[in-house]
Design a protein around this motif. Structure first.
Motif, short mmCIF file in Angstrom:
data_model
loop_
_atom_site.label_atom_id
_atom_site.label_comp_id
_atom_site.label_asym_id
_atom_site.label_seq_id
_atom_site.Cartn_x
_atom_site.Cartn_y
_atom_site.Cartn_z
N ILE A 257 1.31 -1.18 -0.14
CA ILE A 257 -0.11 -0.11 -0.29
C ILE A 257 0.74 1.26 -0.01
N SER A 258 2.24 0.92 1.04
CA SER A 258 3.55 1.98 0.52
C SER A 258 3.37 2.30 -1.15
N GLU A 259 3.86 1.90 -0.90
CA GLU A 259 4.58 1.85 -2.38
C GLU A 259 2.88 1.83 -3.68
N LEU A 260 1.80 1.68 -3.80
CA LEU A 260 0.89 1.96 -4.57
C LEU A 260 0.70 3.53 -4.53
N LEU A 261 0.46 4.00 -3.04
CA LEU A 261 0.14 5.92 -2.88
C LEU A 261 1.11 5.92 -4.09
N HIS A 262 3.10 5.49 -3.31
CA HIS A 262 3.96 6.46 -4.14
C HIS A 262 3.81 6.97 -5.40
N TYR A 263 3.79 5.88 -6.22
CA TYR A 263 3.10 5.70 -7.61
C TYR A 263 2.20 5.58 -7.85
N GLY A 264 1.21 6.36 -7.09
CA GLY A 264 -0.02 6.76 -8.03
C GLY A 264 -1.37 5.87 -8.29
N VAL A 265 -1.19 4.60 -7.85
CA VAL A 265 -1.80 4.20 -8.59
C VAL A 265 -3.24 3.45 -8.23
N PRO A 266 -3.95 3.67 -8.39
CA PRO A 266 -4.94 3.01 -7.67
C PRO A 266 -5.94 1.70 -8.07
N ALA A 267 -5.92 1.52 -6.62
CA ALA A 267 -6.36 -0.27 -6.29
C ALA A 267 -7.58 -0.84 -6.30
N VAL A 268 -8.03 -2.03 -6.42
CA VAL A 268 -8.81 -3.08 -5.73
C VAL A 268 -7.23 -3.72 -4.78
N LEU A 269 -8.06 -3.75 -4.00
CA LEU A 269 -7.81 -4.55 -2.47
C LEU A 269 -8.81 -5.49 -1.48
N ILE A 270 -7.60 -6.54 -2.08
CA ILE A 270 -7.68 -7.80 -1.19
C ILE A 270 -7.57 -8.65 -0.25
N PRO A 271 -7.85 -7.62 0.84
CA PRO A 271 -7.03 -8.30 1.93
C PRO A 271 -6.90 -9.54 2.66
N TRP A 272 -5.42 -9.34 3.33
CA TRP A 272 -5.34 -10.72 3.20
C TRP A 272 -6.13 -11.60 4.93
N GLU A 273 -6.96 -12.23 4.90
CA GLU A 273 -7.87 -12.39 5.77
C GLU A 273 -6.74 -12.80 7.51
N GLY A 274 -6.10 -13.47 7.07
CA GLY A 274 -5.28 -14.36 7.92
C GLY A 274 -4.20 -13.21 8.79
N ALA A 275 -4.03 -12.66 7.78
CA ALA A 275 -2.57 -11.60 8.73
C ALA A 275 -3.06 -11.04 9.87
N ALA A 276 -2.03 -11.35 10.62
CA ALA A 276 -1.72 -10.49 11.95
C ALA A 276 -2.69 -9.36 12.62
N GLU A 277 -3.61 -9.83 13.66
CA GLU A 277 -4.42 -8.75 13.79
C GLU A 277 -5.03 -8.10 13.36
N GLY A 278 -5.35 -8.75 11.43
CA GLY A 278 -6.60 -8.30 11.21
C GLY A 278 -5.35 -7.28 9.85
N HIS A 279 -4.53 -6.81 10.23
CA HIS A 279 -3.73 -5.66 9.71
C HIS A 279 -3.61 -4.95 8.51
N GLN A 280 -3.68 -6.22 7.71
CA GLN A 280 -4.07 -6.53 6.18
C GLN A 280 -5.29 -5.41 5.97
N VAL A 281 -6.28 -5.65 6.49
CA VAL A 281 -7.59 -5.34 6.98
C VAL A 281 -7.87 -3.76 6.72
N ARG A 282 -6.88 -3.41 8.22
CA ARG A 282 -7.01 -1.78 8.34
C ARG A 282 -6.52 -0.76 7.45
N ASN A 283 -4.86 -1.87 6.68
CA ASN A 283 -4.33 -1.25 5.50
C ASN A 283 -4.95 -0.60 4.72
N ALA A 284 -6.13 -1.51 4.45
CA ALA A 284 -6.98 -1.64 3.13
C ALA A 284 -8.68 -0.65 3.21
#
Ligand SMILES: CC(=O)N[C@H]1[C@@H](OP(=O)(O)OP(=O)(O)OC[C@H]2O[C@@H](n3ccc(=O)[nH]c3=O)[C@H](O)[C@@H]2O)O[C@H](CO)[C@@H](O)[C@@H]1O
Length: 339
Positions: A257-284
């Protein structure tokens, strides 16, 4: 300048370390000792991209979750036994840089105890175990997100600097992928879920072009039958891949997500639900909130829903690449304090 570095297991830990080291080497003659495990991604990438770095392999494994498991006792002992190998590399070093993953822990510990200036870079809002445990020895802790501060012990918070995540901008090789495609990848290790849903989309959608990092040669072969898809096992030159993309379909690891924001690319985000403390959902959620992406939860990731989201993402438009890179700020602080 001699730097002892560790960070790996996955690309999300490795690339921020490389981004900082590459920035440092623009200013000084750099000698790097990079610590890794025989299994981590760094084992392949570091010698290929930086043959000048000394690679030291430590035969350790990460801890299983939940933490309080009998198998972890053995693993902790093995991690601690690597201390003598590490200590034999510390002579003349100016500082130590760790970016997470379990090899970071014994390296940071040895350097912390020897009072070699220790720098930590944490990519996620919820810090990993190694970085959190080492934070008390750190001279500075560089974090990708302000929200990470409260997740570190109170006693170290005055040493935290919010910089954003360091981005790799080198390896630029424009034109390799062409332009105007949708970039697809599932984090540094690929994603079967993304590969599966995209294969169904490729059967129907012939107007868009795709560049797809599959993470697996079997998938690459399967997806190579589509004329409008460039399928690759792994994308080595991500800066070029980002620069040519009009949208991305990806997981929501912190670096992605830091890279897509840096390069300005709009995203379809499918967060990995198994990430520790659900952090991918929060990132998305963070990306969606600032209007730079559409979230599709794993349970809703049908071809139709994902294709609709790709169209919405393309409609958000691409922004210019950011001119500032947190790697620059971090390198300057390290140089100021260590030379
Ligand atoms: C399964 C897992 O443990 N996921 C974690 C891991 O993800 P993961 O390693 O997937 O990390 P990220 O999404 O943060 O970053 C992936 C990195 O790999 C690069 N890349 C990816 C594909 C490719 O073909 N070529 C390539 O170079 C990307 O450009 C990016 O720099 O670390 C992240 C950062 O600590 C965490 O937020 C993730 O939750």
């Amino acid at each position: 300048m001699k730097v002892l570095a560790a960070g790996g297991g996955t690309g999300g830990h490795l690339y921020p370390a490389l981004a900082i080291l590459e920035e440092l080497s623009k200013h000084v003659k750099l000698k790097v000792v990079y610590f890794c495990t025989p299994r981590g991604i760094e084992n392949k990438i570091v010698p290929a991209e930086h043959p000048e770095y000394k690679l030291v392999k430590l035969d350790v494994q990460g801890l299983e979750r939940p933490i309080f498991k009998p198998t972890n006792v053995k693993r902790v002992l093995k991690i601690l036994r690597t201390k003598s190998i590490i200590a034999s590399e510390t002579d003349g070093s100016n500082c130590c840089l760790v970016t997470g993953g379990y090899v970071s822990y014994p390296l940071g510990l040895v350097c912390g105890k020897k009072r070699i200036p220790l720098y930590i870079q944490e990519q996620n809002v919820v810090p990993g175990l190694a970085n959190r445990s080492l934070s008390r020895y750190a001279k500075k802790i560089f974090v990708g997100f302000e929200e990470a501060i409260i997740n570190f012990p109170r006693s170290v918070r005055n040493r935290i600097v919010v910089t954003g995540n360091p981005i790799r901008v080198s390896n630029v090789n424009r034109g390799v992928f062409g332009e105007g495609y949708v970039l697809v990848f599932g984090g540094s290790r690929g994603s079967d879920l993304i590969n599966t849903v995209m294969e169904k989309i490729y059967r129907e959608e012939k107007n868009l072009k795709f560049v797809h990092g599959t993470g697996d040669p079997v998938w690459t072969k399967r997806l190579s039958i589509f004329d409008n898809v460039l399928a690759l096992d792994y994308i080595y030159d991500m800066p070029s891949a980002w620069r040519g993309a009009i949208a991305v379909v990806c997981r929501a690891g912190a670096l992605t997500i830091s890279e897509l924001l840096h390069y300005g690319v709009p995203a379809v985000l499918i967060p990995w639900e198994g990430a520790a403390e659900g952090h991918q959902v929060r990132n998305a959620e963070f990306v969606a909130k600032i209007g730079r992406g559409v979230i599709v939860r794993e349970s809703e990731a049908t071809p139709r829903r994902v294709l609709e989201a790709i169209e919405v993402a393309i409609g958000l438009g691409k922004l210019p690449e950011k001119e500032t890179n947190p790697a620059d700020t971090i390198a300057k602080i390290i140089l100021e304090e260590c030379l």
